[in-house]
Write a protein that holds these residues in place. Sequence first.
Motif, PDB file in Angstrom:
ATOM      1  N   ILE A   1       0.852  -1.195   0.000  1.00  0.00           N
ATOM      2  CA  ILE A   1       0.000   0.000   0.000  1.00  0.00           C
ATOM      3  C   ILE A   1       0.882   1.237   0.000  1.00  0.00           C
ATOM      4  N   ASP A   2       0.689   2.084  -0.977  1.00  0.00           N
ATOM      5  CA  ASP A   2       1.555   3.248  -1.146  1.00  0.00           C
ATOM      6  C   ASP A   2       1.440   4.215   0.033  1.00  0.00           C
ATOM      7  N   LYS A   3       2.558   4.887   0.318  1.00  0.00           N
ATOM      8  CA  LYS A   3       2.599   5.793   1.466  1.00  0.00           C
ATOM      9  C   LYS A   3       1.659   6.979   1.327  1.00  0.00           C
ATOM     10  N   SER A   4       1.300   7.336   0.098  1.00  0.00           N
ATOM     11  CA  SER A   4       0.367   8.454  -0.079  1.00  0.00           C
ATOM     12  C   SER A   4      -1.006   8.135   0.516  1.00  0.00           C
ATOM     13  N   PHE A   5      -1.404   6.857   0.502  1.00  0.00           N
ATOM     14  CA  PHE A   5      -2.689   6.473   1.125  1.00  0.00           C
ATOM     15  C   PHE A   5      -2.550   6.366   2.639  1.00  0.00           C
ATOM     16  N   VAL A   6      -1.403   5.815   3.054  1.00  0.00           N
ATOM     17  CA  VAL A   6      -1.171   5.634   4.495  1.00  0.00           C
ATOM     18  C   VAL A   6      -1.148   6.994   5.193  1.00  0.00           C
ATOM     19  N   ALA A   7      -0.644   8.012   4.495  1.00  0.00           N
ATOM     20  CA  ALA A   7      -0.551   9.358   5.073  1.00  0.00           C
ATOM     21  C   ALA A   7      -1.921   9.897   5.483  1.00  0.00           C
ATOM     22  N   GLY A   8      -2.967   9.509   4.768  1.00  0.00           N
ATOM     23  CA  GLY A   8      -4.301  10.026   5.076  1.00  0.00           C
ATOM     24  C   GLY A   8      -5.107   9.141   6.015  1.00  0.00           C
ATOM     25  N   LEU A   9      -4.482   8.051   6.441  1.00  0.00           N
ATOM     26  CA  LEU A   9      -5.180   7.080   7.290  1.00  0.00           C
ATOM     27  C   LEU A   9      -5.662   7.732   8.593  1.00  0.00           C
TER      28      LEU A   9
ATOM     29  N   GLU B   1      -8.242   0.301   3.681  1.00  0.00           N
ATOM     30  CA  GLU B   1      -9.066  -0.817   4.138  1.00  0.00           C
ATOM     31  C   GLU B   1      -9.402  -1.757   2.975  1.00  0.00           C
ATOM     32  N   THR B   2      -9.688  -1.175   1.821  1.00  0.00           N
ATOM     33  CA  THR B   2     -10.067  -1.968   0.654  1.00  0.00           C
ATOM     34  C   THR B   2      -8.898  -2.805   0.132  1.00  0.00           C
ATOM     35  N   VAL B   3      -7.698  -2.201   0.105  1.00  0.00           N
ATOM     36  CA  VAL B   3      -6.531  -2.959  -0.380  1.00  0.00           C
ATOM     37  C   VAL B   3      -6.216  -4.113   0.579  1.00  0.00           C
ATOM     38  N   ILE B   4      -6.348  -3.863   1.886  1.00  0.00           N
ATOM     39  CA  ILE B   4      -6.114  -4.939   2.863  1.00  0.00           C
ATOM     40  C   ILE B   4      -7.110  -6.084   2.613  1.00  0.00           C
ATOM     41  N   GLY B   5      -8.375  -5.731   2.395  1.00  0.00           N
ATOM     42  CA  GLY B   5      -9.405  -6.737   2.121  1.00  0.00           C
ATOM     43  C   GLY B   5      -9.157  -7.464   0.806  1.00  0.00           C
ATOM     44  N   LEU B   6      -8.698  -6.712  -0.187  1.00  0.00           N
ATOM     45  CA  LEU B   6      -8.404  -7.298  -1.506  1.00  0.00           C
ATOM     46  C   LEU B   6      -7.263  -8.310  -1.388  1.00  0.00           C
TER      47      LEU B   6
ATOM     48  N   ARG C   1      -3.339  -2.074  12.608  1.00  0.00           N
ATOM     49  CA  ARG C   1      -3.537  -3.277  13.419  1.00  0.00           C
ATOM     50  C   ARG C   1      -5.024  -3.615  13.472  1.00  0.00           C
ATOM     51  N   ALA C   2      -5.857  -2.589  13.682  1.00  0.00           N
ATOM     52  CA  ALA C   2      -7.302  -2.806  13.759  1.00  0.00           C
ATOM     53  C   ALA C   2      -7.857  -3.312  12.431  1.00  0.00           C
ATOM     54  N   LEU C   3      -7.251  -2.873  11.322  1.00  0.00           N
ATOM     55  CA  LEU C   3      -7.728  -3.282   9.997  1.00  0.00           C
ATOM     56  C   LEU C   3      -7.171  -4.648   9.578  1.00  0.00           C
ATOM     57  N   GLY C   4      -6.228  -5.177  10.332  1.00  0.00           N
ATOM     58  CA  GLY C   4      -5.684  -6.501  10.027  1.00  0.00           C
ATOM     59  C   GLY C   4      -4.606  -6.512   8.961  1.00  0.00           C
ATOM     60  N   CYS C   5      -3.909  -5.383   8.787  1.00  0.00           N
ATOM     61  CA  CYS C   5      -2.794  -5.349   7.837  1.00  0.00           C
ATOM     62  C   CYS C   5      -1.651  -6.224   8.378  1.00  0.00           C
ATOM     63  N   ASP C   6      -1.007  -6.989   7.497  1.00  0.00           N
ATOM     64  CA  ASP C   6       0.007  -7.954   7.953  1.00  0.00           C
ATOM     65  C   ASP C   6       1.323  -7.298   8.358  1.00  0.00           C
ATOM     66  N   LEU C   7       1.845  -6.441   7.480  1.00  0.00           N
ATOM     67  CA  LEU C   7       3.200  -5.920   7.647  1.00  0.00           C
ATOM     68  C   LEU C   7       3.214  -4.407   7.465  1.00  0.00           C
ATOM     69  N   ALA C   8       4.208  -3.765   8.046  1.00  0.00           N
ATOM     70  CA  ALA C   8       4.305  -2.311   7.906  1.00  0.00           C
ATOM     71  C   ALA C   8       5.757  -1.858   7.923  1.00  0.00           C
TER      72      ALA C   8
ATOM     73  N   LYS D   1      -7.344  10.331   8.901  1.00  0.00           N
ATOM     74  CA  LYS D   1      -7.559  11.773   8.742  1.00  0.00           C
ATOM     75  C   LYS D   1      -8.538  12.039   7.608  1.00  0.00           C
ATOM     76  N   ASN D   2      -8.418  11.210   6.584  1.00  0.00           N
ATOM     77  CA  ASN D   2      -9.123  11.452   5.345  1.00  0.00           C
ATOM     78  C   ASN D   2      -9.955  10.214   5.018  1.00  0.00           C
ATOM     79  N   ARG D   3     -11.241  10.421   4.838  1.00  0.00           N
ATOM     80  CA  ARG D   3     -12.172   9.316   4.639  1.00  0.00           C
ATOM     81  C   ARG D   3     -11.806   8.462   3.434  1.00  0.00           C
ATOM     82  N   ALA D   4     -11.482   9.135   2.297  1.00  0.00           N
ATOM     83  CA  ALA D   4     -11.192   8.399   1.060  1.00  0.00           C
ATOM     84  C   ALA D   4      -9.934   7.536   1.213  1.00  0.00           C
ATOM     85  N   ASP D   5      -8.867   8.097   1.793  1.00  0.00           N
ATOM     86  CA  ASP D   5      -7.624   7.333   1.973  1.00  0.00           C
ATOM     87  C   ASP D   5      -7.842   6.150   2.910  1.00  0.00           C
ATOM     88  N   SER D   6      -8.588   6.392   3.999  1.00  0.00           N
ATOM     89  CA  SER D   6      -8.853   5.313   4.945  1.00  0.00           C
ATOM     90  C   SER D   6      -9.595   4.177   4.260  1.00  0.00           C
TER      91      SER D   6
END
Length: 281
Positions: free
Chosen positions: A203-211, A222-227, A250-257, A213-218
Amino acid sequence: SKNEGRNRSSRFTDRLRDLARERVHTEPALRQGIERGELVLFYQPIRDVAEGHVKGVEALVRWNRPGHGMVPPDVFIPLAEDTGIIGQLGEWVMTEAIRQLRRWRDGGLVGSDFHMAVNVSPLQLVTPSLVGVIRRLLAGHGLKPADLTIEITESTMMSDLASISNALRALADYGVALSIDDFGTRYSSLANLRHLPAHQLKIDKSFVAGLGKNRADSTLVETVIGLARGLGMSCVAEGVETAGQMDLLRALGCDLAQGYHLGRPQTGPELTTAWAQPLAP
Ligand code: C2E
Ligand code: CA
Ligand code: CA
Ligand code: CA
């Protein structure tokens, strides 16, 4: 005024000429730099989100160019790709990263499930030798294919899918893990994912930056983790800079960071020293 416009446009053409001249000088300097050992690898830890342990590192190249300091890869990788130096550069990176993994293993500093992730330009994959080079290097260092992860940017990969899919298939059949870098940042067809032997989405850092804070990025994170989960792949979030982002992942269940909050890119010797401390990592 008309005059001003002309001045502005001549300043612009001056700048273009400077850039072109700079490139002409930089190309032979880069070629020589590789031969003279001016490239350096930094390694950034990749951590398990749930447990916090270091599961691997990503190798990031820099050019310690005399008189210029540490030149970041965004400056010289595109030049290397345009001029065909990327083959030689990429082989150096692969060799050095595999040697470093061997050293850490020999020193007992990393476990048998610790992996090395290496960025590979799609241009390297159209040359048939890369797969052979990787096989030889891993075998020569007593490492298994699963110890290596190859990161490829989504955008370039998709446009060249036909020409690189043989190489990707050969690497996957051999057992090397394939990670799709900068996932979601460019045009892509989700359908392509079915045809790729990919093991991981990054997941690109540009999306993580809005986690958070920003509804669309969040929603995108979440969608990429589910995908990834739905396709049986693992996911890595890059550019994690805060404890808050880590809590959400962690709450979204992402494996690695991976990110400055979890560890900055450091040289091999720096990490060796850090990991040799009693409480590390
Ligand atoms: P990338 O693969 O997406 O690498 C992640 C970049 O984000 C790295 O920049 C890393 O230093 C930076 N980064 C890590 N954590 C954070 C953070 O918390 N916040 C922010 N803002 N940034 C963070 P770097 O090292 O400058 O590399 C830039 C790009 O150059 C890489 O992007 C990769 O596409 C390319 N690259 C690096 N090494 C190689 C290589 O050996 N071969 C090839 N072909 N490309 C490389
Ligand atoms: Ca990468
Ligand atoms: Ca990225
Ligand atoms: Ca990138």
